[in-house]
Each structure stands twice: as structure tokens, then as C-alpha cells.
Scaffold this active site. Structure first.
Site, PDB file in Angstrom:
ATOM      1  N   ASP A  67      70.689  96.485  10.158  1.00 26.00           N
ATOM      2  CA  ASP A  67      69.671  96.840  11.140  1.00 26.00           C
ATOM      3  C   ASP A  67      68.596  95.766  11.085  1.00 26.00           C
ATOM      4  O   ASP A  67      67.791  95.724  10.147  1.00 26.00           O
ATOM      5  CB  ASP A  67      69.085  98.212  10.811  1.00 26.00           C
ATOM      6  CG  ASP A  67      67.963  98.623  11.759  1.00 26.00           C
ATOM      7  OD1 ASP A  67      67.598  97.834  12.653  1.00 26.00           O
ATOM      8  OD2 ASP A  67      67.434  99.743  11.587  1.00 26.00           O
ATOM      9  N   TYR A 160      61.361  96.369  27.295  1.00 22.93           N
ATOM     10  CA  TYR A 160      62.362  95.307  27.128  1.00 22.93           C
ATOM     11  C   TYR A 160      61.809  93.955  27.586  1.00 22.93           C
ATOM     12  O   TYR A 160      61.961  92.937  26.891  1.00 22.93           O
ATOM     13  CB  TYR A 160      63.614  95.663  27.924  1.00 22.93           C
ATOM     14  CG  TYR A 160      64.737  94.663  27.799  1.00 22.93           C
ATOM     15  CD1 TYR A 160      65.587  94.678  26.699  1.00 22.93           C
ATOM     16  CD2 TYR A 160      64.959  93.712  28.791  1.00 22.93           C
ATOM     17  CE1 TYR A 160      66.623  93.767  26.583  1.00 22.93           C
ATOM     18  CE2 TYR A 160      65.995  92.802  28.682  1.00 22.93           C
ATOM     19  CZ  TYR A 160      66.826  92.835  27.580  1.00 22.93           C
ATOM     20  OH  TYR A 160      67.855  91.921  27.470  1.00 22.93           O
TER      21      TYR A 160
END
Length: 253
Positions: A67, A160
Site C-alpha cells: 500500500d 483526483y
């Protein structure tokens, strides 16, 4: 010309390397002689398939789950990479996640933190894990995958777009620190590319988006990977702080 793009003896780390653009870059780098280690997050099947396929060509590659938004996981990944590759010459920050189409006033803290954490914080954490060694050795290539939406923006994707614009700014700032020491930091801002992320949109959205592109079609991952090869190879030695945009004309800078 072949020698210009030769990566023989180079060791590369590619995040998000089990599928999509990251996997295409891994395949391209292996084909040009690099030793490669990838990370993915919970994508064991695709990672295993890629490792088996590319290793069968004579150059073993390595894969680990990580991660990239977790600093402890990134440190573990960097230690593991040192054990399987040694010193890393090239880092490609391809790990990323889309945000869906969610209006800003419906975006909660968890949504924002997840998108920014993987796309921007992850890019920083992985780069930091390898950047110091590159400075000491006075050689390195950092290639960050941004997006044309860093420039264009899009409704429902404020988190984003902000993250990818941050990647572009991070790339430019870090290039000033790296270039005097032979560490070239650049980015790629692809346009719409036929990946799982793009296919998650509705058919109506895809038709609309395709009609906006001067080239009249979406890109494929094999049209993005050569840009990474350019920046990673001797051919890219004069690029510093640049963001190259294979995007089918979606954004013209």
C-alpha cells in the site's frame, strides 16, 4: 539507436505494476534489458501472471504487495527491493486509483484522503524511499504518472485532479534538487487510456469522451510505455522537470 534505449544493467521499481500502464512499462523495461521489481495492492493473480510471463523470457522480475500510501509498507517494500535488486536506478510511480464521478459537495474526508493518499502521498513516499540513494550514486530516473486531468480538470473528480496536479508540481520541484546530481525527475500525463479504470465509466460517458478526442479513440497502454522508456534511458538524459503528454490531443499545451 537501439543502444540509446538500452536499459541493460539498470534496476527499476514500478509501483502499480501488475496491470494497466504499470504492467506495460514493466514489460517494456524488461524487453530493453532492465531488472524489474513491481509492487501492487491486493492484485496477486495479475502480479503472478505477469511475473511468470516475463520471467519466462529470461529475465526474472519480482513482485510484492504494498500500500503505497502507508509509510511503513513503503519502507518494507524498499528493504525488500534492496534484497532482490540491490541499488535502484529507476523509479516509476504508476500506482493510482480513480475517484469515480462524485460532486465535490458529496465528497467526504475519507474519499479525499484515499485518492490523495494513493495518487500523491504514495508518489512522494515511494520516491523518498529511493531518492537519497540516487543522489549519493549521482544517477537516477524518477518517472511519475500524472494525468491530463491535472491540466484540464473534470466535474466530479476534484480530489483526483488535485492529486494529479500535485504530482506535476512535485515533479517540477524535485527536478531542481535531483538534476545537479544526475537524478532526472519527470512525469507522464496520459490522456484517456483503455484500462479497467476507464472502463468503469458508463457507456454514455465513454461515447461522449471518445467524441472529444481529436484522434477519435482512446489510447492503449502500449502507447504510453514508450514514453517511460524514453525518460528512463539515455535518450531522456536532457529531460528535467518535464511532463510529457501522450493524450490523443485531449489537452494541447
Amino acid at each position: 539507436m537501439k543502444k540509446t534505449f538500452d536499459l541493460s544493467g539498470r534496476r527499476a521499481v514500478i509501483t502499480g505494476g501488475s496491470r494497466g500502464i504499470g504492467a506495460a512499462i514493466a514489460e517494456t523495461f524488461v524487453a530493453h534489458g532492465a531488472q524489474v521489481a513491481i509492487c501492487h495492492f491486493g492484485d496477486e493473480a495479475n502480479a503472478r501472471s505477469l511475473v511468470e510471463r516475463l520471467s519466462s523470457q529470461g529475465t526474472p522480475i519480482h513482485a510484492m504487495s504494498c500500500d503505497v500510501s502507508d509509510p511503513h509498507a513503503v519502507k518494507d517494500f524498499a528493504r525488500w527491493t534492496a534484497s532482490v535488486l540491490g541499488d535502484v536506478d529507476i523509479v516509476v510511480n504508476s500506482a493510482g486509483v480513480g475517484g469515480g464521478d462524485r460532486p465535490f459537495d458529496k465528497t467526504d474526508d475519507d474519499d479525499w484522503d484515499r485518492i490523495v493518499g494513493i495518487n500523491l502521498r504514495g508518489t512522494m513516499l515511494v520516491t523518498r524511499a529511493f531518492f537519497g540513494g540516487m543522489l549519493v550514486r549521482r544517477y537516477g530516473r524518477v518517472i511519475n504518472i500524472a494525468s491530463q486531468l491535472a491540466y484540464k480538470g473534470a466535474p466530479g473528480l476534484a480530489h483526483y485532479c488535485a492529486a494529479k496536479a500535485g504530482v506535476v508540481g512535485f515533479t517540477r520541484a524535485l527536478a531542481y534538487e535531483g538534476a545537479p546530481h544526475g537524478v532526472m525527475v519527470n512525469a507522464i500525463a496520459p490522456g484517456p487510456v483503455d484500462t479497467e479504470l476507464l472502463r468503469s465509466h458508463s457507456e454514455e460517458w465513454l461515447t461522449m469522451k471518445r467524441s472529444q478526442l481529436p484522434i477519435g479513440r482512446f489510447g492503449v497502454v502500449d502507447e504510453i510505455a514508450p514514453t517511460a522508456l524514453l525518460l528512463a534511458s539515455a535518450a531522456g538524459a536532457f529531460y528535467a522537470g518535464q511532463t510529457l503528454s501522450p493524450n490523443g490531443g485531449d489537452v494541447m499545451l
